[in-house]
Design an enzyme around this catalytic site. Structure first.
Site, mmCIF file in Angstrom:
data_model
loop_
_atom_site.group_PDB
_atom_site.id
_atom_site.type_symbol
_atom_site.label_atom_id
_atom_site.label_comp_id
_atom_site.label_asym_id
_atom_site.label_seq_id
_atom_site.Cartn_x
_atom_site.Cartn_y
_atom_site.Cartn_z
ATOM 1 N N LYS A 126 0.847 -1.201 0.000
ATOM 2 C CA LYS A 126 0.000 0.000 0.000
ATOM 3 C C LYS A 126 0.882 1.251 0.000
ATOM 4 O O LYS A 126 1.945 1.266 0.634
ATOM 5 C CB LYS A 126 -0.903 -0.034 1.240
ATOM 6 C CG LYS A 126 -2.008 1.004 1.258
ATOM 7 C CD LYS A 126 -2.920 0.778 2.475
ATOM 8 C CE LYS A 126 -3.989 1.841 2.599
ATOM 9 N NZ LYS A 126 -4.869 1.641 3.776
ATOM 10 N N SER A 132 -9.795 1.754 2.882
ATOM 11 C CA SER A 132 -8.893 2.479 2.023
ATOM 12 C C SER A 132 -7.857 1.602 1.296
ATOM 13 O O SER A 132 -7.220 2.086 0.357
ATOM 14 C CB SER A 132 -8.146 3.535 2.838
ATOM 15 O OG SER A 132 -7.287 2.928 3.780
ATOM 16 N N SER A 146 -9.959 -0.609 7.066
ATOM 17 C CA SER A 146 -9.383 -0.425 5.730
ATOM 18 C C SER A 146 -8.679 -1.632 5.129
ATOM 19 O O SER A 146 -8.325 -1.607 3.957
ATOM 20 C CB SER A 146 -8.410 0.755 5.740
ATOM 21 O OG SER A 146 -9.121 1.968 5.768
#
Lengths: 481, 104
Positions: free
Chosen positions: A60, A135, A159
């Site tokens: 990420k 997210s 997330s």
């Protein structure tokens, strides 16, 4: 057993073929990954035993890597290159994994659909007109589309778990303190945790075993002993007690989610688990408490982005000073949702409002944690339902159409109703695929969530592994994959 | 908590200043409406009995233990300076802070 070079070449080919449709990767490190893979093959040939030899991993974009850029999908970190690797990245590489690229996210982790990104939204591999969740939407989409077997995500309020559910993959949020956050760009420091998104429970256990454990560079990393998580994920004989969380009136589930919960209960009953109903009386306030605590911490953490020492600096005129530089760099650099949360947090911490919002939220937070302690039998007096794990939906809906939430922050925040309580309480939780549902003419995955006791990822993974084997829901590929 | 959160454009500008963010006048009413809607949603917290409850700032009591007082490696000055948008010699360069350098 494929060589590292073969595994990495396969991942790079799939990224090339499939990323265009879903915009999961924001950067791909083909050359560096290929070089590293060759080096790993040599080490393995020399007799080294590397637990993740050649495993291609997506990271990420809020986790620092020396290779490439680390931008948190934000304009304010445009072009930022980290001078160091996050501890999790270093540990993965030392175990033989190969970072193949960075994946998309909501800016600084603030969002539930990977729509608030400077790189544009990530499409769900099951239906690219829908969100991948957020997210960590890029992480989930990259795994669901078969581009990589494993991606790292981060979970501040759901997330990792919510995008995992929406994309039909496994998403593990470890206990607060279990995994070092050195090199993770902080969003809300009392909530953030790094964890894996994978195709199977065992892979999640394998990655956790590599990234977990004390780190001298993170004073919030725990010194508690680690367990053999992979062995736990394979264990079977166990008298499991599953607490099904009684729903609360403010949670309005899509019928597909209720259907998945019924299936999950059936799977547990069929494997001989005891299924009991438990109450988390304060849990319906978790979204409110979370959306005070997390923005308050974010307003403080994001104060460091001012255009001075790193990141993007705005132009200021000759007559303007440092203040103008701060304000303009921040105003040009942050997106709308990040600004909204900084202002919300600043308001909640400001003189005259701190007691009524921030302190109240922290007290409600303790009430929520006590509810979980009672249900899991970890309260001060050991009272309560003594469940091994709690079962609840991951998200109230399957993946929704890109753009649907528009400018309705409260509606987007309610996506997190089943996930944020776990972060407030600091517990480990895992989202597991629980079948498909037809929504809008397409099959979409639906997930359910298991919550475990603090630092008992072994127990959580054991229950998750049993569920996965009994249900057969994991490893179902998105169409065209 | 007050009965209904009232944030008008003026309050938005005050919070924006504290946040070091610029909100244009024409943006302030919409932002005020959004913040009001969010705070109204949080009104439910008032119904929770929190009498005598200790605020919970962290999930784990183990946090913030001290490291051994031993020197260890760190990044070089050059590594830090390489990240800065503007440098001058061994320094990070910023606009003038005195003599009309703004209110910071």
């Amino acid at each position: 057993m494929k060589s590292a070079r073969e595994q990495v070449a396969e991942a790079l080919a799939r990224i090339e073929e499939r990323n265009g449709a879903c915009n999961a990767f924001v950067e791909v490190y083909a050359e560096e990954a290929t070089t590293r893979a060759a080096a790993i093959d040599e080490r393995v040939a020399g007799g080294e035993d590397l637990p993740l030899a050649g495993m291609p991993i997506a990271v990420k974009d809020n986790i620092c890597t020396k290779v490439g850029k680390t931008t948190c999908a934000s304009r304010i970190l445009e072009g930022y290159r980290s001078p160091f690797d996050a501890t999790v990245v270093g540990r993965l590489e030392a175990a033989g994994a190969v970072i193949v690229g960075k994946v998309n996210m909501d800016e600084f982790g603030m969002g539930s659909g990977t729509e608030h990104s400077v790189y544009g939204p990530t499409g769900n591999p099951w239906d690219t007109t829908r969100v991948a969740g957020g997210s960590s939407g890029g992480s989930a989409a990259a795994v669901a589309a078969g581009m990589v077997p494993v991606a790292l995500g981060t979970d501040t309020g759901g997330s990792i778990r919510q995008p995992a559910a929406m994309c039909g993959v496994v998403g593990l949020k470890p206990t607060y303190g279990r995994v070092s956050r050195y090199g993770l760009v902080a969003f809300a420091s009392s909530l953030d945790q790094i964890g894996p998104l994978t195709r199977t429970v065992e892979e999640a256990a394998r990655v956790l075993g590599v990234i977990a454990g004390e780190d001298p560079n993170d004073a919030t990393s725990s010194t508690r002993p680690l367990h053999d998580f992979v062995a736990a994920s394979r264990e079977t004989p166990w008298n499991l007690r599953v607490g099904v969380v009684r729903g609360w009136s403010s949670a309005k589930n899509h019928p597909a989610v209720d259907g998945a919960m019924e299936r999950a209960k059936g799977v547990f009953r069929a494997m001989g688990a005891e299924v009991v109903v438990v109450d988390l009386p304060h849990a319906e306030h978790a979204v409110s408490a979370y959306y005070i605590v997390a923005p308050a911490e974010a307003s403080s953490n994001l104060a460091r982005f001012d255009g001075v020492r790193y990141g993007r600096r705005a132009e200021v005129g000759a007559g303007e000073g440092l203040e103008a530089l701060y304000v303009r760099s921040r105003s040009e650099g942050f997106g709308a949702e990040v600004k909204r949360r900084i202002m919300l947090g600043t308001y909640a911490l400001s003189a005259g409002h701190c007691d009524e919002y921030y302190k109240t939220a922290l007290k409600v937070r303790r009430r929520i944690k006590e509810d979980y302690d009672t249900a899991l039998g970890t309260g001060e007096h050991g009272e309560g339902a003594r469940c091994d794990v709690l079962l609840l939906p991951t998200s109230p809906t399957p993946a929704y159409p890109i753009g649907e939430k528009g400018n309705d922050p409260v509606s987007e925040y309610l996506q997190d109703i089943y996930t944020v309580g776990v972060n407030l309480a600091g517990l480990p939780a895992i989202s597991l695929p629980c079948g498909l549902a037809e929504v809008g003419g397409k099959e979409l995955p639906v997930g359910v969530q298991l919550v475990g006791r603090a630092f008992d990822e072994a127990g959580l993974l054991r229950a998750a592994g049993m569920f996965e084997r009994a249900s057969g829901f994991s490893g179902v590929s998105a169409p065209g994959v | 908590m007050p009965d209904t959160p009232q944030i008008g454009p003026d309050e938005v500008q005050k919070v924006a200043r504290l946040s070091r963010l610029e909100v244009r006048d024409e943006e302030a009413p919409a932002l005020a409406g959004e913040l009001c809607a969010i705070l109204a949603f949080m009104e439910g917290l008032r119904s929770v009995d929190v009498e005598g409850v200790r605020p919970m700032t962290h999930p784990d009591d183990e946090v913030n233990r001290l490291a051994e007082d031993e020197p260890s490696g760190t990044l070089s000055r050059d590594a830090f300076l390489a990240m800065a948008p503007e440098t001058m010699g061994p320094f990070v360069r910023v606009p003038k802070v005195i003599d009309g350098g703004g209110s910071a």
